[in-house]
Design a protein around this motif. Structure first.
Motif, PDB file in Angstrom:
ATOM      1  N   HIS A  16      -3.894   5.044  13.350  1.00 12.94           N
ATOM      2  CA  HIS A  16      -4.589   5.397  12.046  1.00 12.94           C
ATOM      3  C   HIS A  16      -3.528   4.817  10.926  1.00 12.94           C
ATOM      4  CE1 HIS A  16      -8.244   7.672  13.111  1.00 12.94           C
ATOM      5  NE2 HIS A  16      -7.693   8.194  13.968  1.00 12.94           N
ATOM      6  N   HIS A  17      -3.911   4.022   9.905  1.00 15.56           N
ATOM      7  CA  HIS A  17      -3.161   3.567   8.874  1.00 15.56           C
ATOM      8  C   HIS A  17      -4.189   3.207   7.878  1.00 15.56           C
ATOM      9  CE1 HIS A  17      -3.949   0.031  11.277  1.00 15.56           C
ATOM     10  NE2 HIS A  17      -3.935  -0.905  10.396  1.00 15.56           N
ATOM     11  N   PHE A  18      -3.854   3.166   6.363  1.00 19.63           N
ATOM     12  CA  PHE A  18      -4.684   3.017   5.341  1.00 19.63           C
ATOM     13  C   PHE A  18      -4.499   1.854   4.542  1.00 19.63           C
ATOM     14  CE2 PHE A  18      -4.403   7.915   5.200  1.00 19.63           C
ATOM     15  CZ  PHE A  18      -5.137   8.122   6.222  1.00 19.63           C
ATOM     16  N   TYR A  19      -5.551   1.177   4.197  1.00 20.71           N
ATOM     17  CA  TYR A  19      -5.352   0.039   3.158  1.00 20.71           C
ATOM     18  C   TYR A  19      -6.064   0.632   1.906  1.00 20.71           C
ATOM     19  CZ  TYR A  19      -4.215  -3.365   6.865  1.00 20.71           C
ATOM     20  OH  TYR A  19      -3.703  -4.010   7.789  1.00 20.71           O
ATOM     21  N   ILE A  20      -5.601   0.926   0.828  1.00 18.90           N
ATOM     22  CA  ILE A  20      -6.118   1.353  -0.626  1.00 18.90           C
ATOM     23  C   ILE A  20      -5.815   0.487  -1.279  1.00 18.90           C
ATOM     24  CG2 ILE A  20      -5.877   3.311  -2.084  1.00 18.90           C
ATOM     25  CD1 ILE A  20      -4.214   5.193   0.163  1.00 18.90           C
ATOM     26  N   THR A  21      -6.937   0.178  -2.004  1.00 22.62           N
ATOM     27  CA  THR A  21      -7.091  -0.999  -3.219  1.00 22.62           C
ATOM     28  C   THR A  21      -7.322  -0.152  -4.230  1.00 22.62           C
ATOM     29  OG1 THR A  21      -7.933  -2.556  -1.653  1.00 22.62           O
ATOM     30  CG2 THR A  21      -8.182  -3.035  -4.055  1.00 22.62           C
ATOM     31  N   PHE A  22      -6.442  -0.277  -5.442  1.00 24.48           N
ATOM     32  CA  PHE A  22      -6.824   0.162  -6.652  1.00 24.48           C
ATOM     33  C   PHE A  22      -6.430  -0.535  -7.752  1.00 24.48           C
ATOM     34  CE2 PHE A  22      -2.251   1.431  -5.395  1.00 24.48           C
ATOM     35  CZ  PHE A  22      -1.617   1.436  -6.909  1.00 24.48           C
ATOM     36  N   ARG A  23      -6.959  -0.213  -9.155  1.00 23.41           N
ATOM     37  CA  ARG A  23      -7.018  -0.837 -10.316  1.00 23.41           C
ATOM     38  C   ARG A  23      -5.372  -0.496 -10.855  1.00 23.41           C
ATOM     39  NH1 ARG A  23     -11.258  -4.046 -12.578  1.00 23.41           N
ATOM     40  NH2 ARG A  23      -9.421  -4.367 -14.182  1.00 23.41           N
ATOM     41  N   THR A  24      -4.569  -1.552 -10.973  1.00 23.69           N
ATOM     42  CA  THR A  24      -3.206  -1.179 -11.742  1.00 23.69           C
ATOM     43  C   THR A  24      -3.422  -1.041 -13.026  1.00 23.69           C
ATOM     44  OG1 THR A  24      -2.747  -3.591 -11.675  1.00 23.69           O
ATOM     45  CG2 THR A  24      -2.133  -2.302  -9.561  1.00 23.69           C
ATOM     46  N   VAL A  37       6.520  -4.059 -10.694  1.00 26.76           N
ATOM     47  CA  VAL A  37       5.191  -4.447  -9.703  1.00 26.76           C
ATOM     48  C   VAL A  37       4.025  -4.558 -10.751  1.00 26.76           C
ATOM     49  CG1 VAL A  37       4.083  -3.101  -7.928  1.00 26.76           C
ATOM     50  CG2 VAL A  37       6.466  -2.668  -8.162  1.00 26.76           C
ATOM     51  N   ARG A  38       3.692  -3.715 -11.683  1.00 26.11           N
ATOM     52  CA  ARG A  38       2.547  -4.083 -12.432  1.00 26.11           C
ATOM     53  C   ARG A  38       2.566  -5.489 -13.059  1.00 26.11           C
ATOM     54  NH1 ARG A  38      -0.261  -0.217 -14.997  1.00 26.11           N
ATOM     55  NH2 ARG A  38       1.341   1.173 -14.827  1.00 26.11           N
ATOM     56  N   ALA A  39       3.722  -6.268 -13.262  1.00 26.27           N
ATOM     57  CA  ALA A  39       3.667  -7.779 -13.661  1.00 26.27           C
ATOM     58  C   ALA A  39       3.187  -8.398 -12.551  1.00 26.27           C
ATOM     59  CB  ALA A  39       4.961  -8.170 -14.124  1.00 26.27           C
ATOM     60  N   LYS A  40       3.466  -8.247 -11.480  1.00 24.87           N
ATOM     61  CA  LYS A  40       3.071  -8.912 -10.231  1.00 24.87           C
ATOM     62  C   LYS A  40       1.471  -8.835  -9.837  1.00 24.87           C
ATOM     63  CE  LYS A  40       4.781 -10.531  -5.667  1.00 24.87           C
ATOM     64  NZ  LYS A  40       5.620 -10.356  -4.625  1.00 24.87           N
ATOM     65  N   TYR A  41       1.116  -7.636 -10.079  1.00 23.93           N
ATOM     66  CA  TYR A  41      -0.314  -7.156  -9.766  1.00 23.93           C
ATOM     67  C   TYR A  41      -0.770  -6.577 -11.150  1.00 23.93           C
ATOM     68  CZ  TYR A  41       1.636  -7.561  -5.202  1.00 23.93           C
ATOM     69  OH  TYR A  41       2.443  -7.965  -4.126  1.00 23.93           O
ATOM     70  N   PRO A  42      -1.079  -7.331 -12.089  1.00 25.38           N
ATOM     71  CA  PRO A  42      -1.744  -6.891 -13.273  1.00 25.38           C
ATOM     72  C   PRO A  42      -3.015  -6.155 -13.306  1.00 25.38           C
ATOM     73  CG  PRO A  42      -1.926  -9.279 -13.406  1.00 25.38           C
ATOM     74  CD  PRO A  42      -1.131  -8.741 -11.901  1.00 25.38           C
ATOM     75  N   GLU A  43      -3.519  -6.350 -12.478  1.00 22.14           N
ATOM     76  CA  GLU A  43      -5.036  -6.029 -12.480  1.00 22.14           C
ATOM     77  C   GLU A  43      -5.536  -4.894 -11.164  1.00 22.14           C
ATOM     78  OE1 GLU A  43      -8.148  -8.790 -12.892  1.00 22.14           O
ATOM     79  OE2 GLU A  43      -7.382  -9.485 -14.958  1.00 22.14           O
ATOM     80  N   GLU A  44      -4.941  -5.525 -10.053  1.00 21.46           N
ATOM     81  CA  GLU A  44      -5.523  -4.819  -8.665  1.00 21.46           C
ATOM     82  C   GLU A  44      -4.432  -4.974  -7.775  1.00 21.46           C
ATOM     83  OE1 GLU A  44      -8.785  -6.204  -6.197  1.00 21.46           O
ATOM     84  OE2 GLU A  44      -9.540  -4.365  -6.899  1.00 21.46           O
ATOM     85  N   ILE A  45      -4.164  -4.098  -6.688  1.00 24.08           N
ATOM     86  CA  ILE A  45      -3.272  -4.151  -5.679  1.00 24.08           C
ATOM     87  C   ILE A  45      -3.921  -3.410  -4.505  1.00 24.08           C
ATOM     88  CG2 ILE A  45      -2.007  -2.074  -6.215  1.00 24.08           C
ATOM     89  CD1 ILE A  45       0.473  -3.365  -5.363  1.00 24.08           C
ATOM     90  N   THR A  46      -3.612  -3.770  -3.319  1.00 21.25           N
ATOM     91  CA  THR A  46      -4.030  -3.139  -1.870  1.00 21.25           C
ATOM     92  C   THR A  46      -2.522  -2.916  -1.412  1.00 21.25           C
ATOM     93  OG1 THR A  46      -6.072  -4.496  -1.703  1.00 21.25           O
ATOM     94  CG2 THR A  46      -5.059  -3.396   0.219  1.00 21.25           C
ATOM     95  N   ILE A  47      -2.480  -1.294  -1.184  1.00 20.23           N
ATOM     96  CA  ILE A  47      -1.171  -1.051  -0.562  1.00 20.23           C
ATOM     97  C   ILE A  47      -1.559  -0.594   1.016  1.00 20.23           C
ATOM     98  CG2 ILE A  47      -0.067  -0.314  -2.813  1.00 20.23           C
ATOM     99  CD1 ILE A  47      -0.967   2.675  -2.032  1.00 20.23           C
ATOM    100  N   VAL A  48      -0.465  -0.624   1.609  1.00 21.34           N
ATOM    101  CA  VAL A  48      -0.795  -0.166   2.971  1.00 21.34           C
ATOM    102  C   VAL A  48       0.159   0.983   3.539  1.00 21.34           C
ATOM    103  CG1 VAL A  48      -0.666  -1.124   5.488  1.00 21.34           C
ATOM    104  CG2 VAL A  48      -1.273  -2.761   3.611  1.00 21.34           C
ATOM    105  N   LEU A  49      -0.620   2.009   3.786  1.00 23.34           N
ATOM    106  CA  LEU A  49       0.126   3.184   4.339  1.00 23.34           C
ATOM    107  C   LEU A  49       0.177   3.356   5.608  1.00 23.34           C
ATOM    108  CD1 LEU A  49      -1.017   6.179   1.888  1.00 23.34           C
ATOM    109  CD2 LEU A  49       0.713   4.246   1.463  1.00 23.34           C
ATOM    110  N   GLN A  50       1.365   2.917   6.340  1.00 21.05           N
ATOM    111  CA  GLN A  50       1.520   2.767   7.804  1.00 21.05           C
ATOM    112  C   GLN A  50       2.739   3.373   8.171  1.00 21.05           C
ATOM    113  OE1 GLN A  50       0.450  -1.310   9.451  1.00 21.05           O
ATOM    114  NE2 GLN A  50       0.199  -0.305  11.484  1.00 21.05           N
ATOM    115  N   HIS A  51       3.885   2.531   8.472  1.00 19.51           N
ATOM    116  CA  HIS A  51       5.313   2.767   8.932  1.00 19.51           C
ATOM    117  C   HIS A  51       6.032   2.832   7.749  1.00 19.51           C
ATOM    118  CE1 HIS A  51       3.834   1.832  12.699  1.00 19.51           C
ATOM    119  NE2 HIS A  51       3.476   0.578  12.462  1.00 19.51           N
ATOM    120  N   GLN A  52       5.919   2.287   6.582  1.00 13.29           N
ATOM    121  CA  GLN A  52       7.142   2.274   5.708  1.00 13.29           C
ATOM    122  C   GLN A  52       6.462   2.957   4.468  1.00 13.29           C
ATOM    123  OE1 GLN A  52       8.612  -1.637   5.605  1.00 13.29           O
ATOM    124  NE2 GLN A  52       9.618  -1.333   7.557  1.00 13.29           N
ATOM    125  N   PHE A  53       6.221   4.278   4.489  1.00 11.49           N
ATOM    126  CA  PHE A  53       6.098   4.814   3.168  1.00 11.49           C
ATOM    127  C   PHE A  53       6.602   6.131   3.047  1.00 11.49           C
ATOM    128  CE2 PHE A  53       2.530   6.158   5.814  1.00 11.49           C
ATOM    129  CZ  PHE A  53       2.649   7.950   5.478  1.00 11.49           C
TER     130      PHE A  53
END
Length: 186
Positions: free
Chosen positions: A50-58, A69-85
């Protein structure tokens, strides 16, 4: 084990405007599933594959993240919760979660209201949820001296990071398997 599914019935009758807020209820139900999945991961870790891809509006009001981080992803980002969180915390009453992720090897704490989440995918079991995100105009925050007397300051998310060394190479995974495809025409 038997698996139950719940799907909306579809037919060819013309669409009528509902007097019941099904869209809102569906969004609330989807966000509750996301909340429960994150609560489980925070308490127990992620079992198996199990691991999660979560897309949200930044740019959603209430999202807390470093400006780099906001400058690189000004509107939306998908984060992955798997091994390195790290530091995954779910605040059910506050309707938000926070997590520490590495961006370019530098830890960053993200604070995300569930209302900012647009998609949640667990590729291990092909579960995917899509939520409508309503964007409100951000109200400029009044300077502290302009706060009315006796009115407490609004609560703020406290960012606490404890850098940990990465535990191996990060894995890049394609989301193509979960995108809708139109069947080839014959």
């Amino acid at each position: 084990a038997a698996q139950e599914t719940c799907e909306l019935a579809e037919d060819d009758t013309p669409e009528r405007e509902s007097l019941l807020p099904y869209d809102r209820w569906t969004n609330e139900a989807s966000r509750l599933v996301i909340l429960r999945a994150l609560q489980f991961a925070a308490a127990e870790g992620l079992p198996g594959d199990h691991h999660f891809y979560i897309t949200f509006r930044t740019d959603h009001p209430g999202v807390v993240m470093p400006e780099r981080v906001r400058a690189k992803y000004p509107e939306e980002i998908t984060i992955v919760l798997q091994h390195q969180f790290r530091n995954l915390v779910v605040d059910e009453a506050g309707e938000r979660f926070s997590v520490t992720l590495d961006f370019g090897g530098v830890p960053a704490q993200l604070g995300v209201p569930f209302e900012a989440v647009s998609t949640f995918v667990d590729p291990a079991v092909q579960v995917g949820l899509r939520c409508e995100v309503e964007m409100e105009e951000a109200q400029p925050e009044a300077p502290p001296e302009a706060q009315p007397e006796g009115r407490p300051e609004p609560p703020r998310l406290q960012i606490v990071t404890e850098p940990e060394p990465p535990s191996g190479e990060a894995e890049v995974v394609s989301l193509d398997a979960f995108r809708r495809r139109t069947p080839p025409k014959e």
